[in-house]
Design an enzyme around this catalytic site. Structure first.
Site, PDB file in Angstrom:
ATOM      1  N   HIS A   8      39.288  42.874  36.949  1.00 52.67           N
ATOM      2  CA  HIS A   8      40.169  42.220  35.925  1.00 52.67           C
ATOM      3  C   HIS A   8      40.297  43.090  34.766  1.00 52.67           C
ATOM      4  O   HIS A   8      39.223  43.790  34.450  1.00 52.67           O
ATOM      5  CB  HIS A   8      39.355  41.039  35.415  1.00 52.67           C
ATOM      6  CG  HIS A   8      40.026  40.004  34.430  1.00 52.67           C
ATOM      7  ND1 HIS A   8      40.473  40.402  33.132  1.00 52.67           N
ATOM      8  CD2 HIS A   8      40.467  38.875  34.580  1.00 52.67           C
ATOM      9  CE1 HIS A   8      41.099  39.269  32.674  1.00 52.67           C
ATOM     10  NE2 HIS A   8      41.227  38.195  33.574  1.00 52.67           N
ATOM     11  N   LEU A  29      33.967  38.533  30.419  1.00 57.02           N
ATOM     12  CA  LEU A  29      35.373  38.564  30.568  1.00 57.02           C
ATOM     13  C   LEU A  29      35.947  38.008  29.444  1.00 57.02           C
ATOM     14  O   LEU A  29      35.621  37.282  28.343  1.00 57.02           O
ATOM     15  CB  LEU A  29      35.761  37.315  31.337  1.00 57.02           C
ATOM     16  CG  LEU A  29      37.001  37.198  31.962  1.00 57.02           C
ATOM     17  CD1 LEU A  29      37.458  38.366  32.819  1.00 57.02           C
ATOM     18  CD2 LEU A  29      37.513  35.972  32.630  1.00 57.02           C
ATOM     19  N   ARG A  66      47.014  41.477  37.690  1.00 56.01           N
ATOM     20  CA  ARG A  66      45.708  42.192  37.146  1.00 56.01           C
ATOM     21  C   ARG A  66      45.624  43.636  37.735  1.00 56.01           C
ATOM     22  O   ARG A  66      45.127  44.511  37.131  1.00 56.01           O
ATOM     23  CB  ARG A  66      44.509  41.085  37.672  1.00 56.01           C
ATOM     24  CG  ARG A  66      44.462  39.890  36.656  1.00 56.01           C
ATOM     25  CD  ARG A  66      43.449  39.266  37.165  1.00 56.01           C
ATOM     26  NE  ARG A  66      43.636  37.885  36.314  1.00 56.01           N
ATOM     27  CZ  ARG A  66      42.660  36.838  36.608  1.00 56.01           C
ATOM     28  NH1 ARG A  66      41.790  36.764  37.606  1.00 56.01           N
ATOM     29  NH2 ARG A  66      42.969  35.824  35.507  1.00 56.01           N
ATOM     30  N   HIS A 124      35.547  41.244  39.019  1.00 58.38           N
ATOM     31  CA  HIS A 124      35.775  39.842  38.509  1.00 58.38           C
ATOM     32  C   HIS A 124      35.809  38.781  39.698  1.00 58.38           C
ATOM     33  O   HIS A 124      35.279  37.872  39.677  1.00 58.38           O
ATOM     34  CB  HIS A 124      37.033  39.865  37.942  1.00 58.38           C
ATOM     35  CG  HIS A 124      37.502  38.398  37.287  1.00 58.38           C
ATOM     36  ND1 HIS A 124      36.570  37.760  36.390  1.00 58.38           N
ATOM     37  CD2 HIS A 124      38.456  37.500  37.563  1.00 58.38           C
ATOM     38  CE1 HIS A 124      37.174  36.389  36.187  1.00 58.38           C
ATOM     39  NE2 HIS A 124      38.131  36.410  36.742  1.00 58.38           N
TER      40      HIS A 124
HETATM   41  C1  LIG Z   1      34.310  34.316  33.236  1.00 59.57           C
HETATM   42  C2  LIG Z   1      35.201  33.937  34.296  1.00 59.57           C
HETATM   43  C3  LIG Z   1      36.445  33.137  33.910  1.00 59.57           C
HETATM   44  C4  LIG Z   1      37.293  32.774  34.783  1.00 59.57           C
HETATM   45  N1  LIG Z   1      38.399  31.853  34.645  1.00 59.57           N
HETATM   46  C5  LIG Z   1      39.372  31.429  35.665  1.00 59.57           C
HETATM   47  C6  LIG Z   1      40.327  30.654  35.287  1.00 59.57           C
HETATM   48  O1  LIG Z   1      40.370  30.278  34.203  1.00 59.57           O
HETATM   49  N2  LIG Z   1      40.906  30.189  36.412  1.00 59.57           N
HETATM   50  C7  LIG Z   1      40.678  30.535  37.482  1.00 59.57           C
HETATM   51  O2  LIG Z   1      41.530  29.898  38.558  1.00 59.57           O
HETATM   52  N3  LIG Z   1      39.766  31.273  37.987  1.00 59.57           N
HETATM   53  C8  LIG Z   1      38.870  31.819  37.021  1.00 59.57           C
HETATM   54  N4  LIG Z   1      37.694  32.473  37.215  1.00 59.57           N
HETATM   55  C9  LIG Z   1      37.132  32.448  38.855  1.00 59.57           C
HETATM   56  C10 LIG Z   1      36.667  31.218  39.224  1.00 59.57           C
HETATM   57  O3  LIG Z   1      35.987  30.899  38.353  1.00 59.57           O
HETATM   58  C11 LIG Z   1      35.789  31.369  40.303  1.00 59.57           C
HETATM   59  O4  LIG Z   1      36.449  32.090  41.331  1.00 59.57           O
HETATM   60  C12 LIG Z   1      35.437  29.922  40.813  1.00 59.57           C
HETATM   61  O5  LIG Z   1      34.747  29.222  39.823  1.00 59.57           O
HETATM   62  C13 LIG Z   1      34.508  30.034  42.019  1.00 59.57           C
HETATM   63  O6  LIG Z   1      34.160  28.787  42.409  1.00 59.57           O
HETATM   64  P1  LIG Z   1      33.275  28.348  43.654  1.00 59.57           P
HETATM   65  O7  LIG Z   1      33.266  27.178  43.849  1.00 59.57           O
HETATM   66  O8  LIG Z   1      33.898  29.203  44.869  1.00 59.57           O
HETATM   67  O9  LIG Z   1      32.102  28.905  43.318  1.00 59.57           O
HETATM   68  P2  LIG Z   1      30.723  28.911  42.314  1.00 59.57           P
HETATM   69  O10 LIG Z   1      31.674  27.904  41.169  1.00 59.57           O
HETATM   70  O11 LIG Z   1      30.440  30.250  41.948  1.00 59.57           O
HETATM   71  O12 LIG Z   1      29.836  28.000  42.746  1.00 59.57           O
HETATM   72  C14 LIG Z   1      28.803  28.738  43.843  1.00 59.57           C
HETATM   73  C15 LIG Z   1      27.688  27.895  43.912  1.00 59.57           C
HETATM   74  O13 LIG Z   1      27.087  28.351  45.037  1.00 59.57           O
HETATM   75  C16 LIG Z   1      25.659  28.230  44.974  1.00 59.57           C
HETATM   76  N5  LIG Z   1      24.895  28.923  45.698  1.00 59.57           N
HETATM   77  C17 LIG Z   1      25.225  30.633  45.864  1.00 59.57           C
HETATM   78  N6  LIG Z   1      24.666  31.053  46.862  1.00 59.57           N
HETATM   79  C18 LIG Z   1      23.793  30.171  47.498  1.00 59.57           C
HETATM   80  C19 LIG Z   1      22.660  30.162  48.184  1.00 59.57           C
HETATM   81  N7  LIG Z   1      22.245  31.017  48.986  1.00 59.57           N
HETATM   82  N8  LIG Z   1      21.989  28.639  48.380  1.00 59.57           N
HETATM   83  C20 LIG Z   1      22.324  27.973  47.643  1.00 59.57           C
HETATM   84  N9  LIG Z   1      23.226  27.872  46.857  1.00 59.57           N
HETATM   85  C21 LIG Z   1      24.102  28.972  46.715  1.00 59.57           C
HETATM   86  C22 LIG Z   1      25.645  28.788  43.451  1.00 59.57           C
HETATM   87  O14 LIG Z   1      24.449  28.274  42.938  1.00 59.57           O
HETATM   88  C23 LIG Z   1      26.666  27.806  42.680  1.00 59.57           C
HETATM   89  O15 LIG Z   1      26.484  26.399  42.850  1.00 59.57           O
HETATM   90  C24 LIG Z   1      36.817  33.026  36.087  1.00 59.57           C
HETATM   91  C25 LIG Z   1      35.977  33.713  36.623  1.00 59.57           C
HETATM   92  C26 LIG Z   1      35.047  34.100  35.540  1.00 59.57           C
HETATM   93  C27 LIG Z   1      33.931  34.917  35.700  1.00 59.57           C
END
Ligand SMILES: Cc1cc2nc3c(=O)[nH]c(=O)nc-3n(C[C@H](O)[C@H](O)[C@H](O)COP(=O)(O)OP(=O)(O)OC[C@H]3O[C@@H](n4cnc5c(N)ncnc54)[C@H](O)[C@@H]3O)c2cc1C
Length: 604
Positions: free
Chosen positions: A236, A250, A309, A380
């Site tokens: 990012h 971020l 990006r 990111h």
């Molecule tokens: C600061 C920031 C701002 C962002 N803003 C945006 C935005 O505005 N819009 C957008 O579209 N995207 C944004 N993104 C990207 C987006 O937030 C992420 O890509 C997205 O939230 C990922 O969601 P997920 O459900 O895949 O995983 P996550 O929300 O990361 O959840 C992962 C889960 O898996 C669990 N887990 C991991 N490994 C294990 C394991 N071995 N055993 C058990 N549990 C495990 C964790 O505990 C967690 O509960 C942003 C990212 C960041 C860092």
């Protein structure tokens, strides 16, 4: 089998971010029993950090928007190596998923006539991001969590899954440990959904939380699934660079969406200096037009700060390398200048970007309503992940599904901001739906006690080595430093070969890592177990990046700076070979149907 604490669910979802929660809700709605496991407390998943918004062509702010424009923006952003079927489903279904979130209680910012407000973001032709100030992820998690809890989902918090359990190639459960007490647990399940997020902790400078250690990527790989697009890591453009303790945190693209501009130390808006061909007709010709765009003038084109990006990051790196960077190694991002244009600018900035205002005030003692911020690229997001079927989200391993950041396909070579949160909703729902269907038509399978015994043995090895050897944190830091230097924003074959050598050495060091103390909440032990995952995803990134001898999206090769037409027709896949070594292959991208080709042509 020893007497492990055992839980049985039809569908086990690993991960409680947006993707995991949405999958769990859908599976539960289909009438099967659902277990949800997460490493941290419920509500703390990475999704909670999301700031800018959810991309969905609701057309509330600009009625020219529709799924076709969103589809074509996503494909162009991904430089056409996306899974086009996923991009199509995503663009078509995201609006319904956002409206559904609203119906479940999410309180979005509003237009003056009361509809969900949408904001500008990089690579999106029209204002498309449904948002709640710059705290959209918090609202999304809160809403999904409330809804999910009322559906009777069993939640297992602070529990890390270390191994997927298989029976004749099919996934039948998972093995892990409770982080608080260190006790092992077995989960029996007819289908498993991985929703574990990304890999950012493989790099030194990252916006990602401690949870991003590539667990789901590794679990899937070890169970026999393929990973694709691992070379595409998103850096990012705007992370904090000062003070050192907060480097990488971020700074949302929303700052640029609201009119923030990038400048070098000579005061030049350098983004006007290099506008890529495919975006030339869509980009403002001067600062005046760019400003009008951010203020909603439909006849204006977007400012170059809102290019994709990957491009903005490389322009920033160029400015820094050529000596026009700030004292702390970044460039300036200025939103305070808008006081020249609008009355009450300070109040406006605080209202639109409350978290950014507090973040800089508290962490860097900078008032962003008065001074520019210092920013630079930060690791990111990973576009690569588990290869899944577009419609069902099932991997090549029967019974194993993946959704969200740990799955791959929709983003191709580069993700547009906002497309992750919508991805979580669209494909989280699909993963839950099809995992439930799979569970309803499958038996339970048998848990092989050798697999659980092996899981326990591997987990306890660091204790056997004790405190006489190197600790895990030194190896983790060395890995992060190495990946940042050798497989970062600008890559070469020579450096990446050095990275592979270094990974061999780091793997040997990791195998000798020891920890002291007992199993009750022992961060050293957790880090020792995470190391294997970080090493595996790092190797996958380096090997895939070596194989892609061209530059595309988030993957830039100094030794191959142009695109290669032949490589534009394939995804790079890695999988575990029979000999245990990582195999790399090129997987042809299926031909896009004519009707979708026409959509892309029409939008050019
Ligand atoms: C600061 C920031 C701002 C962002 N803003 C945006 C935005 O505005 N819009 C957008 O579209 N995207 C944004 N993104 C990207 C987006 O937030 C992420 O890509 C997205 O939230 C990922 O969601 P997920 O459900 O895949 O995983 P996550 O929300 O990361 O959840 C992962 C889960 O898996 C669990 N887990 C991991 N490994 C294990 C394991 N071995 N055993 C058990 N549990 C495990 C964790 O505990 C967690 O509960 C942003 C990212 C960041 C860092």
């Amino acid at each position: 089998m020893p007497d492990y604490e055992t839980h049985e669910h039809d569908v086990l979802v690993i991960g409680a971010g947006g993707a995991g929660l949405r999958a769990a809700i859908e599976a539960s709605a289909a009438g099967v029993s659902v277990g949800l496991v997460c490493k941290s407390l419920l509500g703390k998943a990475h999704t909670v950090m999301a700031e800018g918004g959810i991309a969905a062509a609701l057309a509330n702010v600009d009625d020219r928007d529709n799924w076709r424009v969103h589809f074509s923006d996503t494909m162009r952003g991904g430089q056409y190596v996306n899974n086009w079927r996923m991009a199509e489903l995503h663009a078509k279904e995201a609006p319904d998923r956002v409206r559904e979130l609203e119906a479940w209680g999410a309180l979005f910012d509003r237009t003056t006539d009361g509809r969900i407000l949408q904001r500008n973001f990089g690579g999106h032709r029209y204002p498309r991001l449904a948002h709640v100030g710059d705290r959209t992820g918090l609202e999304m998690i809160r809403t999904l969590q409330d809804h999910g809890i009322h559906m009777g989902i069993d939640v297992h918090m602070e529990c890390t899954i270390t191994t997927l359990l298989t029976d004749e190639g099919r996934v039948v459960g998972a093995f892990g440990y409770e982080r608080e007490r260190g006790r092992f647990k077995v989960f029996r399940a007819k289908a498993v959904v991985l929703a574990t997020g990304g890999i950012g902790r493989a790099y030194k400078i990252t916006s990602n939380s401690w949870e991003y250690t590539g667990d789901g990527h590794t679990l899937a790989y070890e169970a026999g699934a393929e990973l694709i697009d691992m070379e595409f890591v998103q850096f990012h453009p705007t992370g904090m660079v000062w003070p050192p303790s907060v480097r990488g945190i971020l700074v949302t693209e929303g700052v640029r969406g609201e009119g923030g501009v990038l400048k070098n130390t000579q005061g030049r808006r350098f983004m006007f200096d290099d506008i890529p061909g495919p975006y030339r007709t869509q980009t403002a010709s001067d600062e005046e037009e760019g400003w009008r765009y951010t203020q909603g003038d439909k006849s204006a084109r977007r400012p170059p700060e809102l290019l994709t990006r990957d491009h903005v990051s490389r322009c920033i790196v160029r400015e820094i390398k050529e000596g026009r960077g700030t004292p702390h190694g970044g460039v300036y991002l200025d939103i305070s200048w808008i006081k020249q244009r609008i009355p009450n600018a300070a109040e406006h900035i605080k209202k639109k970007l409350p978290s950014m205002y507090h973040q800089f005030k508290q962490l860097a003692d900078i008032d962003i309503t008065k001074e520019p911020m210092e920013v630079g690229p930060t690791t990111h997001y990973i576009m690569g992940g588990v290869r899944v079927d577009a419609d069902t989200q099932m991997s090549s391993v029967p019974g194993l599904f993946a959704a969200g950041e740990c799955a791959a396909g929709i983003n191709g070579a580069n993700r547009l901001g906002g497309n992750s949160l919508s991805d979580l909703l669209v494909f989280g729902k699909r993963a839950g739906e099809f995992a439930a269907k799979f569970a309803k038509t499958s038996g339970s399978g048998t848990i092989d006690p050798r697999q659980t015994a092996n899981g326990e043995k591997r987990a306890l090895e660091p204790f056997e080595r004790g405190g006489q050897t190197e600790g895990p944190f030194q190896v983790q830091a060395a890995l992060q430093e190495m990946m940042q230097d050798l497989v970062g924003i600008v890559r070469t074959e020579v450096e990446m070969q050095r990275a592979l050598d270094a990974l061999g050495t780091l793997r040997a060091r990791a195998a000798r890592v020891g920890v002291t103390g007992h199993r009750e909440y022992n961060p050293g032990w957790h880090a020792a177990l995470d190391l294997g995952n970080l090493l595996l995803v790092s190797e996958a990134i380096a090997r895939a990046a070596i194989e892609r001898r061209e530059s595309r999206g988030g993957h830039f090769r100094d030794d191959y700076p142009e695109k290669d037409g032949a490589l534009g027709k394939v995804n790079i896949a890695v999988r575990k070979g029979r000999d245990g070594q990582m195999e790399v292959s090129r997987v042809p991208i299926p031909e896009m149907p004519d009707e979708l080709k026409r959509v892309i042509e029409d939008m050019k």
